[in-house]
Design a protein around this motif. Structure first.
Motif, mmCIF file in Angstrom:
data_model
loop_
_atom_site.group_PDB
_atom_site.id
_atom_site.type_symbol
_atom_site.label_atom_id
_atom_site.label_comp_id
_atom_site.label_asym_id
_atom_site.label_seq_id
_atom_site.Cartn_x
_atom_site.Cartn_y
_atom_site.Cartn_z
ATOM 1 N N LEU A 298 35.466 -45.665 118.316
ATOM 2 C CA LEU A 298 36.582 -45.071 117.527
ATOM 3 C C LEU A 298 37.223 -46.329 116.965
ATOM 4 N N TYR A 299 37.482 -46.539 115.512
ATOM 5 C CA TYR A 299 38.044 -47.380 114.987
ATOM 6 C C TYR A 299 39.433 -46.959 114.096
ATOM 7 N N ILE A 300 40.419 -47.766 114.308
ATOM 8 C CA ILE A 300 41.800 -47.044 113.738
ATOM 9 C C ILE A 300 42.308 -48.016 112.461
ATOM 10 N N ILE A 301 42.364 -47.589 111.311
ATOM 11 C CA ILE A 301 42.732 -48.242 110.110
ATOM 12 C C ILE A 301 44.163 -47.492 109.760
ATOM 13 N N GLY A 302 45.202 -48.380 109.966
ATOM 14 C CA GLY A 302 46.598 -47.973 109.281
ATOM 15 C C GLY A 302 46.960 -48.633 108.099
ATOM 16 N N THR A 303 47.880 -48.172 107.564
ATOM 17 C CA THR A 303 48.641 -48.663 106.202
ATOM 18 C C THR A 303 49.915 -48.719 106.245
ATOM 19 N N MET A 304 50.704 -49.804 105.856
ATOM 20 C CA MET A 304 52.082 -50.018 106.142
ATOM 21 C C MET A 304 52.692 -50.577 104.735
ATOM 22 N N ASN A 305 53.633 -49.905 104.246
ATOM 23 C CA ASN A 305 54.508 -50.315 103.042
ATOM 24 C C ASN A 305 55.486 -51.293 103.634
ATOM 25 N N THR A 306 55.437 -52.532 103.214
ATOM 26 C CA THR A 306 56.140 -53.494 103.623
ATOM 27 C C THR A 306 57.548 -53.356 103.123
ATOM 28 N N THR A 307 57.738 -52.685 102.047
ATOM 29 C CA THR A 307 59.238 -52.607 101.602
ATOM 30 C C THR A 307 60.002 -51.438 102.312
ATOM 31 N N ASP A 308 59.301 -50.340 103.092
ATOM 32 C CA ASP A 308 59.714 -49.386 103.757
ATOM 33 C C ASP A 308 60.331 -49.836 104.980
ATOM 34 N N LYS A 380 57.178 -57.333 94.960
ATOM 35 C CA LYS A 380 56.426 -57.148 93.630
ATOM 36 C C LYS A 380 55.749 -55.520 93.455
ATOM 37 N N VAL A 381 55.745 -55.276 92.265
ATOM 38 C CA VAL A 381 55.162 -53.997 91.658
ATOM 39 C C VAL A 381 53.681 -53.908 91.740
ATOM 40 N N GLY A 382 53.055 -53.229 92.595
ATOM 41 C CA GLY A 382 51.580 -53.336 92.686
ATOM 42 C C GLY A 382 51.025 -53.072 91.294
ATOM 43 N N HIS A 383 49.628 -53.663 91.333
ATOM 44 C CA HIS A 383 48.791 -53.930 90.082
ATOM 45 C C HIS A 383 48.352 -52.105 89.676
ATOM 46 N N SER A 384 48.372 -51.105 90.584
ATOM 47 C CA SER A 384 48.022 -49.996 90.376
ATOM 48 C C SER A 384 48.896 -49.316 89.379
ATOM 49 N N TYR A 385 50.150 -49.678 89.245
ATOM 50 C CA TYR A 385 51.270 -49.064 88.583
ATOM 51 C C TYR A 385 51.141 -49.519 86.999
ATOM 52 N N PHE A 386 50.152 -50.590 86.840
ATOM 53 C CA PHE A 386 50.023 -50.968 85.467
ATOM 54 C C PHE A 386 48.671 -50.654 84.959
ATOM 55 N N LEU A 387 47.943 -49.932 85.608
ATOM 56 C CA LEU A 387 46.512 -49.439 85.175
ATOM 57 C C LEU A 387 46.739 -48.081 84.235
ATOM 58 N N ALA A 388 46.219 -48.273 82.832
ATOM 59 C CA ALA A 388 46.265 -47.338 82.159
ATOM 60 C C ALA A 388 45.616 -47.458 81.010
ATOM 61 N N PRO A 404 61.802 -46.390 87.802
ATOM 62 C CA PRO A 404 62.591 -45.453 89.068
ATOM 63 C C PRO A 404 62.419 -46.516 90.503
ATOM 64 N N LEU A 405 61.368 -46.983 90.680
ATOM 65 C CA LEU A 405 60.883 -47.765 91.893
ATOM 66 C C LEU A 405 61.876 -49.044 91.814
ATOM 67 N N LEU A 406 62.068 -49.655 90.740
ATOM 68 C CA LEU A 406 62.969 -50.797 90.524
ATOM 69 C C LEU A 406 64.558 -50.280 90.581
ATOM 70 N N ARG A 407 64.752 -49.083 89.956
ATOM 71 C CA ARG A 407 66.229 -48.764 90.359
ATOM 72 C C ARG A 407 66.649 -48.187 91.741
ATOM 73 N N GLU A 408 65.629 -47.760 92.453
ATOM 74 C CA GLU A 408 65.665 -47.445 93.742
ATOM 75 C C GLU A 408 65.844 -48.913 94.817
ATOM 76 N N TYR A 409 65.137 -49.913 94.398
ATOM 77 C CA TYR A 409 65.294 -51.006 94.926
ATOM 78 C C TYR A 409 66.715 -51.602 94.867
ATOM 79 N N ILE A 414 67.815 -54.149 97.988
ATOM 80 C CA ILE A 414 66.937 -55.289 98.280
ATOM 81 C C ILE A 414 66.495 -56.029 96.766
ATOM 82 N N LEU A 415 67.100 -55.472 95.738
ATOM 83 C CA LEU A 415 67.077 -56.255 94.409
ATOM 84 C C LEU A 415 68.577 -56.275 94.021
#
Length: 450
Positions: A298-308, A380-388, A404-409, A414-415
């Motif tokens: 059994l293997y565990i893969i977690g994800t973590m948002n470093t700004t949270d 930084k704002v991740g690259h997926s936000y710029f994919l269109a 909205p993300l930057l306004r929240e920061y 934190i900004l």
């Protein structure tokens, strides 16, 4: 491999290894096999959840050849999920031990409420991995069926120890019934005859308990004693499987990990696991009293948002049991994924103004607004936000996601907010970069000189 393990335990970014994406994925799979538990960390939009799918598929199906095609990856991911090799959950502030490991849950039966011990997400994943047994020689169900033939009839009864080994019981099987007979070996005075059996658990229930899927547990200790007797009878004929199973925990830092895992945090270490571990450990669970261990497959893969930072940080006891892989914002993803030249150019220009491009970080929006103890990469704002695919889609992403993300920061401190921020935002909503006007110094009048 040891060098990579050291780098990734310390959170060294993937891009710093200067390898191809395929080689990096292979190295991460090797790391996961060795460490058993990893956490993908990074700013929002860096592809953490996206990457977990590729990692899980690559580990579960080494022969899969479509890792560069995310649609194919997700099709294979779903197939593996349906077959029980991949499980997914998200941690949150209300998650606790009872949800994740096991707990007592109420159940309405007619007009009465009963309480049953139910396995949580993690225990179910461990049971699923334990079920992945290589039955090339014989499996536990076949063992039970064969053992029943040996104890067919009262005259062929066996004396076996109880689960506590403080006493013993007789077990035998009447072929006309779907139950087994169990009674104590101590003589009892009754008028029902020597073959009277006060406890008769069903064979189906015994098999379910042997597989770890029995929810209701009358005669639990008797059934467990019977299963242990069968295992002793056929000891060495069952072989543990290496078939990988994956538990993905999204937003792992949003839960109180130490509280959620409880005493099982020790069992996560590779050498403490059953199967391949050099020092396997089992614990007795508090509600079911089951003997429990974490299997090596059994293997565990977690994800973590470093700004949270809204939840508690991950403590050292948890950290040393995981390897940390940092996913960085990467403009190369934008260059590769956006096919339209004009849209790609605008997306890259916006990415550079907001994040910098690696050569000129100091003048970016993030760098000039940075506050507190965050690393620049974390903000930084991740690259997926710029994919269109179109300019309109890019404008929508800027208007409803990036700004909205930057306004929240800025709101969270934190900004740092600045006077010209609204001018930046107004330009970005149009898909354009903002060019700050040069502020001219006012001419000094002769009166002021006087």
């Amino acid at each position: 491999m040891k060098k990579l393990l050291t780098q990734l335990k310390n959170g060294t970014p993937l891009s710093d290894t200067s390898k191809s994406d395929t080689l990096l994925l292979n190295e991460c799979v090797s790391l996961l096999k060795e460490k058993k538990n990893i956490i993908l960390q990074g700013a929002p939009g860096t592809g953490k959840t996206y990457t977990t799918a590729s990692l899980a598929v690559a580990l579960c199906n080494p022969s899969f050849t479509g890792l560069e095609d995310h649609i194919k990856v997700m099709d294979e991911y779903e197939r593996l999920r349906q077959e029980g090799q991949i499980a997914f959950c998200t941690f949150h502030q209300s998650m606790d031990y009872e949800d994740f490991v096991e707990g007592v849950k109420p159940e309405l039966q007619g007009e009465h409420i009963t309480y049953n011990v139910e396995a949580g997400i993690f225990k179910q994943a461990c049971m699923q991995a334990n079920k992945a047994t290589d039955h090339q020689e014989i499996d536990i169900i076949a063992c039970i069926d064969d053992y029943l033939q040996k104890i067919r009839g009262y005259e062929n009864r066996r004396e076996i120890p109880t689960i506590t080994r403080t006493s013993s019981i007789y077990v035998w099987w009447d072929a006309k019934k779907k139950t087994i007979n169990i009674r104590t070996t101590r003589p009892r005075k009754n008028n029902k005859g020597e073959e009277y059996s006060p406890s008769q658990p069903s064979i189906e229930a015994i098999k379910k308990q042997a597989l770890g899927i029995e929810k209701r547990n009358p005669h639990k200790d008797y059934k467990e004693a019977f299963i242990e007797a069968v295992k002793r009878e056929y000891q060495g004929k069952e072989k543990a499987s290496n078939k990988p199973h994956i538990l993905i925990i999204d937003e792992i830092n949003r839960g109180n990990i130490s509280r959620i895992f409880g005493e099982l945090i020790t069992l996560l270490e590779a050498d403490k696991r059953t199967g391949e571990g050099k020092h396997p450990i089992k614990v007795t669970l508090p509600y079911s009293k089951d003997s429990f261990s974490v299997p090596s497959n059994l293997y565990i893969i977690g994800t973590m948002n470093t700004t949270d930072r809204s939840t508690g940080s991950i403590d050292y006891a948890v950290r040393r049991r995981f390897a940390f892989i940092t996913l960085k914002t990467d403009p190369e993803v934008i260059k590769t994924c956006i096919k339209d030249d004009a849209v790609r150019a605008k997306a890259l220009a916006l990415f550079k103004q907001i994040n910098g491009d690696g050569t000129d970080e100091a003048t970016s929006f993030i760098a000039t607004h940075k506050a507190g103890d965050f690393d620049l990469e974390d903000l930084k704002v991740g690259h997926s936000y710029f994919l269109a695919e179109t300019l309109e889609a890019l404008q929508m992403k800027m208007r409803y996601e990036v700004i909205p993300l930057l306004r929240e920061y800025i709101k969270d401190g934190i900004l740092q907010g600045k006077e010209e921020d609204e001018k930046y935002f107004a330009a970005w909503e149009k898909g354009e970069c903002f060019n700050p006007a040069t502020t001219e110094k006012p001419e000094v009048s002769s009166d002021s000189e006087a």
